[in-house]
Design an enzyme around this catalytic site. Structure first.
Site, mmCIF file in Angstrom:
data_model
loop_
_atom_site.group_PDB
_atom_site.id
_atom_site.type_symbol
_atom_site.label_atom_id
_atom_site.label_comp_id
_atom_site.label_asym_id
_atom_site.label_seq_id
_atom_site.Cartn_x
_atom_site.Cartn_y
_atom_site.Cartn_z
ATOM 1 N N PHE A 133 0.857 -1.197 0.000
ATOM 2 C CA PHE A 133 0.000 0.000 0.000
ATOM 3 C C PHE A 133 0.886 1.236 0.000
ATOM 4 O O PHE A 133 1.766 1.376 0.854
ATOM 5 C CB PHE A 133 -0.932 0.033 1.221
ATOM 6 C CG PHE A 133 -1.849 1.234 1.204
ATOM 7 C CD1 PHE A 133 -3.064 1.183 0.542
ATOM 8 C CD2 PHE A 133 -1.470 2.420 1.815
ATOM 9 C CE1 PHE A 133 -3.897 2.301 0.490
ATOM 10 C CE2 PHE A 133 -2.293 3.541 1.774
ATOM 11 C CZ PHE A 133 -3.516 3.474 1.109
ATOM 12 N N ASP A 218 9.280 2.659 1.550
ATOM 13 C CA ASP A 218 8.120 3.399 2.033
ATOM 14 C C ASP A 218 7.956 3.121 3.523
ATOM 15 O O ASP A 218 7.491 2.056 3.917
ATOM 16 C CB ASP A 218 6.880 2.965 1.238
ATOM 17 C CG ASP A 218 5.601 3.648 1.738
ATOM 18 O OD1 ASP A 218 5.643 4.321 2.784
ATOM 19 O OD2 ASP A 218 4.566 3.488 1.070
ATOM 20 N N LYS A 247 2.936 10.102 7.998
ATOM 21 C CA LYS A 247 2.127 9.772 9.174
ATOM 22 C C LYS A 247 2.606 10.446 10.470
ATOM 23 O O LYS A 247 2.242 11.571 10.709
ATOM 24 C CB LYS A 247 1.964 8.259 9.317
ATOM 25 C CG LYS A 247 1.068 7.713 8.191
ATOM 26 C CD LYS A 247 0.344 6.434 8.526
ATOM 27 C CE LYS A 247 -0.767 6.171 7.522
ATOM 28 N NZ LYS A 247 -0.463 5.139 6.532
HETATM 29 C C1 LIG Z 1 -0.820 5.377 5.019
HETATM 30 C C2 LIG Z 1 0.208 4.974 4.047
HETATM 31 C C3 LIG Z 1 0.426 5.708 2.865
HETATM 32 C C4 LIG Z 1 -0.454 6.868 2.454
HETATM 33 O O1 LIG Z 1 -0.357 7.924 3.341
HETATM 34 P P1 LIG Z 1 -1.446 9.101 3.294
HETATM 35 O O2 LIG Z 1 -0.875 10.141 4.207
HETATM 36 O O3 LIG Z 1 -2.740 8.520 3.765
HETATM 37 O O4 LIG Z 1 -1.522 9.561 1.887
HETATM 38 C C5 LIG Z 1 1.469 5.318 2.049
HETATM 39 N N1 LIG Z 1 2.264 4.281 2.367
HETATM 40 C C6 LIG Z 1 2.071 3.562 3.478
HETATM 41 C C7 LIG Z 1 3.001 2.428 3.781
HETATM 42 C C8 LIG Z 1 1.038 3.866 4.354
HETATM 43 O O5 LIG Z 1 0.831 3.125 5.449
#
Ligand SMILES: *Cc1c(COP(=O)(O)O)cnc(C)c1O
Length: 391
Positions: A133, A218, A247
């Protein structure tokens, strides 16, 4: 109430409709506790969906926000700003990286990383992973695996391949002369809490470099202490070319970043940008977050408590309810033998708020500042609820 309509009804009338909301209103938080409009108290294992690693109302963060809000909130990167200068230097140092592009969310960080990978390699292929994700905007969405998120929006960006996570043979097969970058999480979060196996990320980096491709890690969900080190990949003996974070980096204030390894150099003037990126309010808050994570024992405690909690869960959850307990630090996934949605409801009625990660995984992201008493109370409630639930 407003003209005989409850606030919940009012919100449901006007909000987009994309979110399936739970039936409570959260109005206040302190540490790892949340309160609803009836004064009911909950133990927070949602942690702002990963954006509240330092909990709610942390005094250091509050003080930083208050001070900076009074001094200067906005200052686009047309101008220099001393708070931003300090933050960029400290963040780069903490991450072992050289340069940083600041933005405002996780998906934006991944967008930036994808653009930079194209610029730096002059290639267009991206390899991402099944269950990965990376966000919901068009570029990041192209790399996200979940088909219900992707399919209504096809066509997305071309030349994105998804391979199984933790599988080096498939990565070797997928790499080709047009591969700009490989995009990996350290623990797949939304996809069900699947941690990288020992050696996977290190070997993936080597395969990338042999192929002239970049490794983008990520850490939007795993970053800022969640797994017991400032960044989760620091447990994997790997140095990404590009590191994406967001985050919890702003202590709850929207913030994201793309960090670049020294070997990448900088990016050409005008090649990317963001109006809010690098605003002094977010930078001041980011400094406070780094200060707390680096100058208290919170990281060591997270590592230890995460291990203790997972061991306890493994020992006490019964086989009728649970397939597997996974995670790193206080990023915990419990794979259930049935649907997680009704479990979340029961937990809420017992005063514990938690998350799903896919249809059958119960995900816990408690603020790292949670007291031992609240943490263990939540864990005992979870064990009781799962072991008595009819799957
Ligand atoms: C939550 C998340 C995203 C997206 O972040 P947003 O601030 O909601 O756009 C991308 N990568 C990972 C691994 C995430 O957990």
């Amino acid at each position: 109430m407003l003209n005989n309509i409850s606030w919940n009804e009012l919100e449901d009338l006007h909000s987009s409709g994309t979110y399936l909301k739970r039936d409570i209103q959260i109005i206040r938080g302190e540490g790892a506790l949340l309160w609803d409009d009836n004064g009911r108290r909950y133990i927070d294992c949602v942690g702002g969906q990963g954006s509240a690693n330092l909990g709610h109302g942390h005094p250091t963060i509050l003080a930083a926000i208050q001070k900076q809000a009074a001094d200067l909130i906005t200052c686009p990167e047309l101008f220099h700003n001393p708070v931003r200068a300090r933050y960029q230097a400290e963040l780069c140092k903490a991450a072992g990286m050289n340069r940083v592009f600041l933005c405002n969310s996780g998906t934006e960080a991944n967008e930036g990383a994808l653009k930079i990978a194209r610029l730096k390699t002059e290639r267009t292929g991206i390899i991402a992973t099944m269950r990965g994700f990376h966000g919901r905007t068009m570029g990041a969405l192209s790399t996200t695996w979940e088909k219900t998120y992707r399919e209504p929006f096809l066509p997305l960006i071309p030349e994105v391949t998804h391979i199984p996570y933790n599988n080096l043979d498939k990565l070797r097969d997928a790499l080709n002369p047009n591969t700009a970058a490989v995009l990996l999480e350290v623990v797949q979060g939304e996809g069900g809490i699947h941690p990288a196996q020992a050696g996977y990320l290190h070997a993936a980096a080597e395969l990338c470099h042999q192929n002239g491709s970049l490794l983008i890690i990520d850490e939007v969900q795993t970053g800022f202490g969640r797994t017991g080190t400032l960044f989760a990949h620091q447990q994997d003996d790997v140095t990404p070319d590009i590191l994406c974070v967001a985050k919890s980096m702003g202590g709850g204030i929207p913030m994201g970043a793309v960090l670049l390894h020294e070997r990448l150099g900088d990016i050409a003037p005008g090649s990317h940008g963001s109006t809010f990126g690098g605003n002094p309010l977010a930078c001041a808050t980011g400094l406070a977050v780094l200060d707390v994570l680096q100058n208290t024992d919170i990281l060591q405690r997270t590592l230890k408590r995460g291990t203790d909690v997972r061991e306890y869960l493994k020992a006490h959850l019964n086989e009728q309810s649970t397939r597997e307990v996974r995670g790193r630090g206080l990023m915990i996934g419990i794979e259930l033998r049935g649907k997680v949605a009704p479990v979340l409801k029961t937990l809420q009625s017992h005063g514990v708020l938690a998350l799903p990660a896919g249809p059958s995984v119960l995900r816990l992201l408690p603020p790292l500042v949670i007291t031992d008493e609240d943490l263990w109370q939540a864990i005992h409630i979870i064990v009781e609820v799962l072991n008595t639930h009819a799957f």
